[in-house]
Design an enzyme around this catalytic site. Structure first.
Site, PDB file in Angstrom:
ATOM      1  N   ASP A   1      60.114  46.097 -64.198  1.00  0.00           N
ATOM      2  CA  ASP A   1      59.125  47.042 -64.706  1.00  0.00           C
ATOM      3  C   ASP A   1      58.492  47.836 -63.564  1.00  0.00           C
ATOM      4  O   ASP A   1      58.553  47.433 -62.393  1.00  0.00           O
ATOM      5  CB  ASP A   1      58.032  46.299 -65.477  1.00  0.00           C
ATOM      6  CG  ASP A   1      58.487  45.859 -66.858  1.00  0.00           C
ATOM      7  OD1 ASP A   1      59.576  46.279 -67.280  1.00  0.00           O
ATOM      8  OD2 ASP A   1      57.746  45.100 -67.509  1.00  0.00           O
TER       9      ASP A   1
ATOM     10  N   MET B   1      44.938  47.319 -70.166  1.00  0.00           N
ATOM     11  CA  MET B   1      45.448  48.650 -70.532  1.00  0.00           C
ATOM     12  C   MET B   1      44.449  49.435 -71.384  1.00  0.00           C
ATOM     13  O   MET B   1      44.822  50.136 -72.320  1.00  0.00           O
ATOM     14  CB  MET B   1      46.789  48.514 -71.272  1.00  0.00           C
ATOM     15  CG  MET B   1      47.873  47.828 -70.450  1.00  0.00           C
ATOM     16  SD  MET B   1      49.368  47.417 -71.402  1.00  0.00           S
ATOM     17  CE  MET B   1      48.847  45.892 -72.209  1.00  0.00           C
TER      18      MET B   1
ATOM     19  N   LYS C   1      58.376  51.105 -68.095  1.00  0.00           N
ATOM     20  CA  LYS C   1      57.404  50.324 -68.856  1.00  0.00           C
ATOM     21  C   LYS C   1      56.018  50.379 -68.237  1.00  0.00           C
ATOM     22  O   LYS C   1      55.393  49.368 -67.963  1.00  0.00           O
ATOM     23  CB  LYS C   1      57.864  48.866 -69.005  1.00  0.00           C
ATOM     24  CG  LYS C   1      59.047  48.692 -69.933  1.00  0.00           C
ATOM     25  CD  LYS C   1      58.692  49.087 -71.340  1.00  0.00           C
ATOM     26  CE  LYS C   1      59.885  48.992 -72.266  1.00  0.00           C
ATOM     27  NZ  LYS C   1      59.611  49.543 -73.599  1.00  0.00           N
TER      28      LYS C   1
END
Length: 236
Positions: free
Chosen positions: A35, A166, A57
């Site tokens: 990632d 996030m 990602k």
């Protein structure tokens, strides 16, 4: 060591937080599918002839479709190569592992999941913020900043400590919902950017002023901690 697909947690950032087992697997990897949030130094741990495949990602950036990632895992596993699928943090903490595991199982490929240190736990610790305390925090909840309208904000607002992954881009929405459902304006909040790396930055404030304090700043990738335990940082 049996050749199969290993879904490996890389930890929160710095290569120093990699587990011993993850280190050994990287050292013998024949194919590395990784990632975007992985520390670049981790890529130096694989053998020189290891095939490295970057699948992105990372929120808001171009990334490889999940179906294509699944196909890559199956393709190289069927070639009897040792495949390491390297993910940030822990594979089972918002790591989107289910689809990859289902693809491997459907293809008859062996796999193993290797735990990593999640940034949900590491970021507060590295910022000097304990998630639990006998007085201030008897529990905590972890959620992401995606699909916020699907969350029970009334229930979340009653919890003593919240950890959001996030969520930097939706900080205003998060603050609005918590205040709407009863969180005090004076509730402490910490935003920890690039945790576990030399670039780590921390912003401390309250729900009432954190938007003003961080206006115009780039906060991602960040872990957000909300609750009275943030106030313990000054003692620790």
């Amino acid at each position: 060591m049996t050749k199969k697909a290993y879904l490996v947690g890389a930890g929160p950032g710095d290569v120093e937080y990699l587990t011993v087992k993850a280190y050994r697997l990287l050292a013998s990897a024949e194919v590395l599918i990784y990632d975007a949030l992985v520390d670049a130094e981790l890529l130096d741990l694989v053998p020189g002839n290891c095939l490295k495949i970057n699948v992105g990602k990372r929120g808001g950036k171009p990334s490889t479709p999940q179906g294509e990632i699944n196909s890559l895992l199956v393709k190289y596993c069927r070639k009897n190569q040792q495949v390491v699928r390297l993910k940030s943090g822990d594979p089972f903490i918002f790591g989107r592992c289910l689809s990859e595991i289902e693809a491997l199982k459907a293809a008859g490929c062996e796999f193993e999941v290797i735990p990593g240190i999640s940034s949900a736990l590491a970021a507060p610790l590295l910022a000097g913020i304990p998630l639990t305390d006998t007085v201030l925090s008897r529990c905590f909840a972890v959620f992401t900043g995606h699909e916020l309208d699907a969350l029970n904000w009334e229930a979340l607002s009653r919890l003593e400590t919240l950890v959001i992954l996030m969520g930097a881009k939706n900080l205003e929405h998060i603050v609005h919902q918590l205040l709407r459902y009863g969180k005090l304006h004076s509730t402490p909040i910490a935003i920890i950017r690039w945790t576990g790396t030399p670039n780590q930055e921390i912003w401390i404030g309250e729900l009432s002023n954190i938007l003003t304090k961080t206006q115009g700043l780039s906060l991602s990738p960040a872990v957000i901690v909300i609750g009275g335990v943030v106030g313990l940082r000054k003692f620790l």
